[in-house]
Design an enzyme around this catalytic site. Structure first.
Site, short mmCIF file in Angstrom:
data_model
loop_
_atom_site.label_atom_id
_atom_site.label_comp_id
_atom_site.label_asym_id
_atom_site.label_seq_id
_atom_site.Cartn_x
_atom_site.Cartn_y
_atom_site.Cartn_z
N LYS A 79 -9.95 -2.05 9.48
CA LYS A 79 -10.06 -1.68 10.57
C LYS A 79 -8.66 -1.93 12.05
O LYS A 79 -7.82 -2.27 12.32
CB LYS A 79 -10.58 -1.32 11.49
CG LYS A 79 -12.14 -0.37 11.01
CD LYS A 79 -11.12 1.06 11.23
CE LYS A 79 -10.21 1.71 9.60
NZ LYS A 79 -11.26 1.88 8.81
N CYS A 116 3.75 13.61 3.41
CA CYS A 116 3.73 14.34 4.11
C CYS A 116 3.49 15.35 4.31
O CYS A 116 2.68 15.56 3.89
CB CYS A 116 5.55 14.71 3.61
SG CYS A 116 6.40 13.14 2.88
N ARG A 126 -0.29 12.69 8.87
CA ARG A 126 0.66 12.17 6.98
C ARG A 126 1.72 11.67 6.99
O ARG A 126 1.85 11.43 5.96
CB ARG A 126 0.42 14.15 6.61
CG ARG A 126 -0.83 14.71 6.67
CD ARG A 126 -0.24 16.26 6.25
NE ARG A 126 -0.23 16.34 4.53
CZ ARG A 126 -1.73 15.92 3.58
NH1 ARG A 126 -2.47 15.84 3.63
NH2 ARG A 126 -0.88 16.02 2.45
N GLU A 158 -5.06 -2.33 10.54
CA GLU A 158 -4.30 -1.23 10.55
C GLU A 158 -3.61 -0.53 11.81
O GLU A 158 -3.02 -0.55 12.04
CB GLU A 158 -5.35 0.00 10.08
CG GLU A 158 -5.45 0.51 8.36
CD GLU A 158 -6.83 1.43 8.29
OE1 GLU A 158 -6.03 2.65 8.04
OE2 GLU A 158 -7.84 1.91 8.85
N HIS A 183 -15.77 -22.70 -0.22
CA HIS A 183 -14.54 -23.21 -1.66
C HIS A 183 -12.45 -22.53 -1.46
O HIS A 183 -12.65 -21.74 -2.11
CB HIS A 183 -15.75 -21.27 -2.47
CG HIS A 183 -16.67 -22.33 -2.82
ND1 HIS A 183 -17.18 -23.33 -3.82
CD2 HIS A 183 -18.15 -20.96 -2.60
CE1 HIS A 183 -18.60 -22.73 -3.90
NE2 HIS A 183 -18.86 -21.60 -3.38
N TRP A 193 6.65 11.38 5.46
CA TRP A 193 6.11 8.96 5.43
C TRP A 193 6.97 8.37 3.73
O TRP A 193 6.86 9.41 3.28
CB TRP A 193 4.62 9.58 5.14
CG TRP A 193 4.47 8.22 4.94
CD1 TRP A 193 3.78 7.27 5.81
CD2 TRP A 193 4.27 6.96 3.63
NE1 TRP A 193 3.64 6.44 5.56
CE2 TRP A 193 3.74 5.94 4.39
CE3 TRP A 193 4.81 6.47 2.58
CZ2 TRP A 193 3.76 4.56 3.81
CZ3 TRP A 193 3.77 5.65 1.94
CH2 TRP A 193 3.83 4.55 2.59
N LYS A 216 -2.40 9.63 7.02
CA LYS A 216 -3.90 9.81 6.90
C LYS A 216 -4.75 9.81 5.78
O LYS A 216 -5.74 9.31 4.86
CB LYS A 216 -4.32 11.01 7.73
CG LYS A 216 -5.82 11.22 7.81
CD LYS A 216 -6.20 10.37 8.25
CE LYS A 216 -7.68 10.37 8.23
NZ LYS A 216 -8.99 9.38 8.99
N GLU A 224 -14.32 -4.08 6.25
CA GLU A 224 -13.69 -3.22 6.44
C GLU A 224 -13.99 -2.93 8.03
O GLU A 224 -12.57 -2.19 8.62
CB GLU A 224 -15.24 -2.19 6.74
CG GLU A 224 -14.92 -0.54 7.91
CD GLU A 224 -13.93 0.19 7.18
OE1 GLU A 224 -13.73 1.46 7.80
OE2 GLU A 224 -13.23 0.15 6.06
N GLY A 262 5.47 14.11 -2.10
CA GLY A 262 5.59 14.17 -3.45
C GLY A 262 5.98 12.93 -3.59
O GLY A 262 7.25 12.51 -3.48
#
Ligand code: AGP
Length: 608
Positions: free
Chosen positions: A485, A2, A27, A488, A504, A74, A603, A481, A101
């Site tokens: 992206k 948060c 955040r 996300e 495979h 969050w 973030k 990566e 936290g």
């Protein structure tokens, strides 16, 4: 993870706190709230959703209090709702707490309290803090918070006000970042400097298990054992325009277009061209041991981990060091046995990622040297590593990390080049590498000038709900990566895979409705990648190929081509990732996603 911001001074607190929350929204953004104190009266407002909802709720209110605490959430415990939004309070609503936290032993505390007749209003872990502080309060708020710290397990950055103690805000930290901001006519505290940068760049970092009482004129820091700490403010360089969109529709696109400058900033003042060697002052305190290091472990999470995966190939190419790359969230629980003089390199944009922080503490406990490559100056990882290299990439606000990845690759290349020149890399090799590094910003600019072309490719494929990204060697982590992206920001299910592994298993997925992005620069793996592309084409899978300009032969073979300028094999990842970033960005835009605030993400991940 948060965001917390507090203010106590001469001005009305409400507008300062609302503005601070907006700077912290990256955040967490599922609900928000604040408590404004005016003498023995506290006004408290909470809302679900973005800060704008809280702003709408409080805009026309005449709230004159000049002291307050605020929070953007969050959710970890209790779904996003007004009841679970912060501040949380005690039964009498004397105490208001905002928290970042996780209180790990909250259930046992809550059970005991419920047996003692305390009724809980929310499903949050945070509410136990408010009730504990109330139980420990005997007129001294600082003392009540200190006592509470000793009875909770887990992590916290918290701020507390009490109706009967106007003129004071008490903040405390264990595991989650909390920074005091020293202003001219008032003081601040926040999870991130961004929230108070407009008013001050004089900051004091709280360390773990420390608390502070902040008043209009002063602040007093002490430890959980009541030992007084004297710590002077340090000045942080801050470009406020970093936090502005500057005409871009999203921070993600702005930060993608900043990458030529990002690469230059990562190299600025760090190149000894005539010696063909980089100069990295930040690691000189450990250089005598680092230069003899033959075993290295790179740790990180998410995009930082993928940067580490590219780093391993670059180190193997340029140095004599045996390199491992580890996900910090796994590494921290491994039974670690390091060969002598092992160096652990921790990669982190925020410098506050809980898993990476725990990984470096574990590595130090097991006798490894730990250095950091970090963007946020003064962050926990920067302060807990023996030495390190700052990215100097400026603020990265888009939750999906873009310029940071390119900056991390640039700095890993500089570090590998420095060590390689110390091992057996020749002056000529070093000078050629530096020449090519210096050409990168223009080559990136060239790719960015093709943004419309990449947008048209995204328009062709964004309706498909499953994508594959493929690469080999340096291209493999870029595939991972690229897929991250896409996941996300567009919420499209995308998978990054080593192309050699296709037959495979994953080749079973290939069909006309599954686009594949193939990373095929003209490096030593190019021919192998072409074989993999033909395997996909023979099953009628559409292929978007990222190729080195002039590789026309590939054009006939695939459905769409994105060209990148030629460079050295170990520098291709820096160029090849940019089309992947833009494909994800434009797909998300066509899907009308909230690109800078993707759902369920934040973030900086400051909880485990
Ligand atoms: C990347 O786009 C994500 N934001 C996430 O994976 C991020 O890379 C990860 O949380 C690590 O963050 P850090 O670099 O700040 O430690």
């Amino acid at each position: 993870m948060c965001g917390i911001v507090c203010y106590i001074g001469k001005d009305k607190a409400m507008p300062i706190l609302i503005e601070g929350l907006k700077k912290l929204e990256y955040r967490g953004y599922d609900s928000a709230g604040l408590a404004i104190q005016d003498g023995n009266h506290i006004d408290c407002y909470r809302s679900v959703g973005k800060i704008t909802e809280l702003e709408k709720k409080t805009n026309d209110l005449e709230i004159n209090g000049t002291s307050g605490i605020a929070h953007t959430r969050w959710a970890t415990h209790g779904e996003p709702s007004e009841r679970n939004a912060h501040p949380q309070t005690d039964v009498r609503e004397d105490i208001f707490v905002v928290h970042n936290g996780i209180i790990e032993n909250y259930i046992s505390i809550k059970r005991k309290m419920e047996k003692a007749g305390i009724t809980f209003r929310s499903d949050t872990d945070t509410e136990v803090l408010a009730h504990l502080i109330a139980l420990n309060f005997d007129g001294d708020l600082n003392e009540a918070v200190r006592k509470t710290m000793s009875s909770v397990e887990g992590t916290f950055g918290m701020a507390v006000v009490h109706k009967t103690v106007p003129g004071e805000i008490v903040v405390a930290r264990r595991g989650s970042p909390l920074i005091i901001g020293v202003g001219e006519e008032g003081n601040f505290a926040a999870s991130d400097v961004a929230a108070m940068a407009r008013y001050t760049n004089e900051v004091v970092h709280l360390n773990d298990n420390e608390l502070a009482t902040i008043t209009k004129k002063d602040f007093h820091i002490s430890t959980a054992q009541a030992k007084t700490i004297t710590r002077h403010a340090e000045t942080v360089e801050w470009e406020t325009e970093d936090a502005e969109l500057n005409g871009f529709p999203h921070f993600m696109l702005k930060e993608i277009f900043e990458q030529p400058e990002t690469i230059r900033n990562a190299m600025r003042g760090r190149l000894e061209k005539s010696e063909g060697v980089p100069k990295l002052g930040g690691i000189m305190p450990v250089w005598d041991r680092l230069k003899e290091c033959r075993h290295m472990v790179i740790v990180g999470c998410g995009t930082s981990y993928y940067a580490g995966c590219v780093g391993r190939y670059i180190f193997e190419r340029l140095t004599e060091i045996d390199v491992e790359v580890e996900l910090a969230s796994e590494f921290r629980y491994r039974k670690l046995n390091f060969p002598p003089n092992t160096f652990v390199v921790s990669l982190s944009q925020s410098g506050e990622t809980a898993d990476t922080l725990a990984a470096i503490r574990e590595a130090r406990r097991k006798g490894a040297h730990v250095i950091g490559i970090v963007n946020v100056v003064g962050s926990s990882i920067a302060r807990e590593t023996e030495a390190g290299i700052y990215n100097h990439a400026g603020l990265e606000i888009g939750v999906a990390s873009t310029k940071m990845f390119v900056s991390q690759l640039t700095i890993l290349t500089l570090l590998a080049l420095l060590l390689g020149r110390h091992h057996n890399l020749s002056l000529t090799d070093g000078m050629e590498a530096i020449r090519e590094l210096e050409d990168l910003p223009d080559k990136v600019r060239k790719i960015l000038s093709e943004a419309n072309h990449i947008q048209s490719i995204a328009e062709k494929y964004y309706r498909y709900s499953n994508w594959l990204f493929l690469g080999r060697q340096y291209g493999y982590p870029i595939a991972m990566e690229g897929a991250l992206k896409m996941k996300e920001v567009s919420y499209i299910h995308a998978e990054g895979y080593p192309a050699g592994e296709m037959k495979h298993g994953p080749i079973a997925l290939i069909n006309p409705d599954m686009p594949t992005v193939a990373i095929v620069p003209r490096d030593s793996m190019c021919d192998k990648m072409i074989n993999n592309i033909q395997e996909i084409k023979s099953r009628r899978g559409p292929v978007i190929a990222i190729v080195t300009e002039g590789d026309g032969n590939l054009k006939e073979m695939v459905d769409d081509v994105i060209e990148i300028p030629a460079t050295l094999d170990f520098l291709y990842p820096i160029l090849a990732v940019i089309p992947c970033q833009l494909l994800a960005y434009y797909s998300a835009r066509f899907l009308k996603r909230d690109i800078d605030r993707p759902r369920n993400l934040a973030k900086s991940v400051t909880v485990e």
